[in-house]
Motif scaffolding. Structure first.
Motif: not given
Length: 466
Positions: A179-199
């Protein structure tokens, strides 16, 4: 003013959603593991005991001697994982089995009926005497229709519980790590997904302040990438509209400045008595001409605004196109005669189109007026009307044409090929823009082609009336 409610960001909401899904998934599989593992293991133990018991029954029949079988069974019980009891008198079973805690018979009458049918009885339960759960099976020994005895095999469930408990901690640790690995990876993926929206958010704030220069650069092939492309397209459109608005205001100011300066200057000269009486009519004529020019400009601007805003609904009806073209040319007969221009027509009188006659007549007026204005003396204007897969109207003059770099700008508001000449001849620079809007409102299109010294060809394409 609308109140903006502050709360969790989209990133936080998405993060919490993923955490909740992971938690629910882990909990579900953890409970399913405990339930399924225990049930499968108990079923496996029962099957093993039944097979072992049937093997002992077969051994009993092969030996054919009760004493020898008991000796064999004593030896077997020492090496077997299960506790094995052999009861030759089933009615004494309650005094022998560990389930006889309250001195109640383990084998009921129903059980005996089951055993007499050569069926095995499985029993699982908690025994106070041993303070543990036990899995047991009762295998009948039949001779004909008589029950000669039973073989009872039992296994304490303590080993199963320990195994499940050991697996439980292993599962908990594995689940926590996973779960820890999945959540950390998921958080990284989400940040990459959100980055264009923030831009996009940052760019949108700049656009709100009038800065349309910035664009999205990192564009992927997924839905967010498509959104970024659409965002860039919207930015381009807004920038063009902003530039058009500024150009529009500048052009309107420029167009009005000249006639207003004439009207103001000459009227002041007349009021101040500077103009001589014999020149008065000339200057009043100039004032009237410039006032008429401003009137045409305002009228064209209102027409264009209503057409672009679709505030002027079309009254479409089947109309004979040749009649509209002839009526539109008639007011220009004097101008044509003055410039010795010949109109050569090739018109199909049978073509009917579904259109607003008044508005489409304005299209022909504007195009013909433009052709006459730029045609040299003694030249010709060619008007063609034909129908194939669509309705085609061609109007071509024999002027000096339009440079290639300006062709694409024809139909834009206030665009003039020759600024000074057009203004001198009274054009507002809106005629072709109005014509283009009207044609497009009729589900058609207008095209412009030109070659140096071969004039300008205006092609109007309309859908066929059915």
């Amino acid at each position: 003013m609308k109140r903006i409610v502050t709360g969790l960001s989209f990133l936080q909401k998405l993060w919490l959603t993923i955490c909740f899904i992971v938690l629910c998934t882990v909990l579900f599989f953890f409970l399913m593991f405990q339930f399924a593992y225990k049930q499968l293991y108990v079923s496996y133990v029962q099957t093993t005991l039944i097979n072992e018991g049937k093997g002992l029954v077969e051994r009993y029949h092969n030996l054919g001697d009760n004493k020898k079988f008991i000796e064999f069974l004593n030896s077997y019980d020492k090496v077997s994982n299960a506790s094995v009891l052999y009861i030759s008198n089933p009615r004494d079973l309650s005094a022998c089995l560990p389930y006889n805690v309250h001195h109640e018979s383990f084998i009921t009458e129903d059980d005996r009926e089951t055993l007499l049918k050569d069926k095995v009885i499985s029993k699982t339960g908690y025994v106070d005497r041993f303070k543990r759960n036990i899995v047991g099976v009762v295998v009948p020994i039949l001779k004909g229709e008589n029950l000669e005895g039973i073989i009872y095999l039992s296994v304490p469930l303590k080993s199963i519980t320990e195994l499940v408990n050991q697996s439980k901690w292993l599962l908990v640790f594995s689940t926590f790590f996973f779960s820890t690995i999945v959540l950390l990876i998921g958080r990284r993926i989400i940040q990459q997904m959100i980055k264009p929206l923030s831009k996009m958010e940052q760019i949108s704030y700049k656009m709100a302040k009038g800065d349309y220069s910035e664009r999205m650069t990192s564009i992927t092939g997924d839905e967010i990438g498509k959104l970024a492309l659409a965002f860039n397209s919207m930015s381009d459109s807004l920038q063009r509209e902003d530039e058009n608005r500024k150009d529009f205001l500048a052009n309107v100011s420029h167009e009005l400045r000249t006639p207003l300066s004439y009207v103001s200057g000459y009227s002041e000269a007349i009021l101040d008595g500077v103009v001589k009486e014999d020149e008065l009519k000339h200057y009043v004529g100039i004032i009237h001409s410039e006032a008429s020019r401003m009137q045409r400009l305002v009228r064209d601007l209102l027409d264009l605004a209503s057409l672009e805003g679709e505030q002027f609904p079309l009254q479409k009806a089947p109309n004979v196109l040749s009649q509209i073209i002839e009526e539109a040319i008639t007011p220009y007969l004097n101008s044509l005669k003055e410039k010795q221009i010949t109109v050569i027509k090739n018109i199909d009188d049978s073509i009917i189109a579904n259109l607003d006659a008044d508005r489409f007549s304005q299209v022909i007026h504007n195009v013909i007026s433009n052709a006459i204005r730029y045609s040299p003396i003694g030249k010709s204007i060619y008007v063609t009307l034909k129908e194939t897969d669509s309705i085609y109207i061609e109007i071509q003059d024999e002027g000096k044409g339009v440079p290639k770099e300006q062709i694409e700008h024809l139909g834009e508001r206030f665009h003039r090929v020759e600024q000074a000449r057009s203004r001198k001849e009274g054009g507002t620079g809106l005629g072709l823009a109005i014509a283009k809007q009207i044609v497009e409102l009729h589900d058609g299109k207008i095209l412009f082609t030109s070659e140096p010294n071969h004039g300008l060809k205006v092609l109007i394409i309309l859908p066929i009336f059915e």
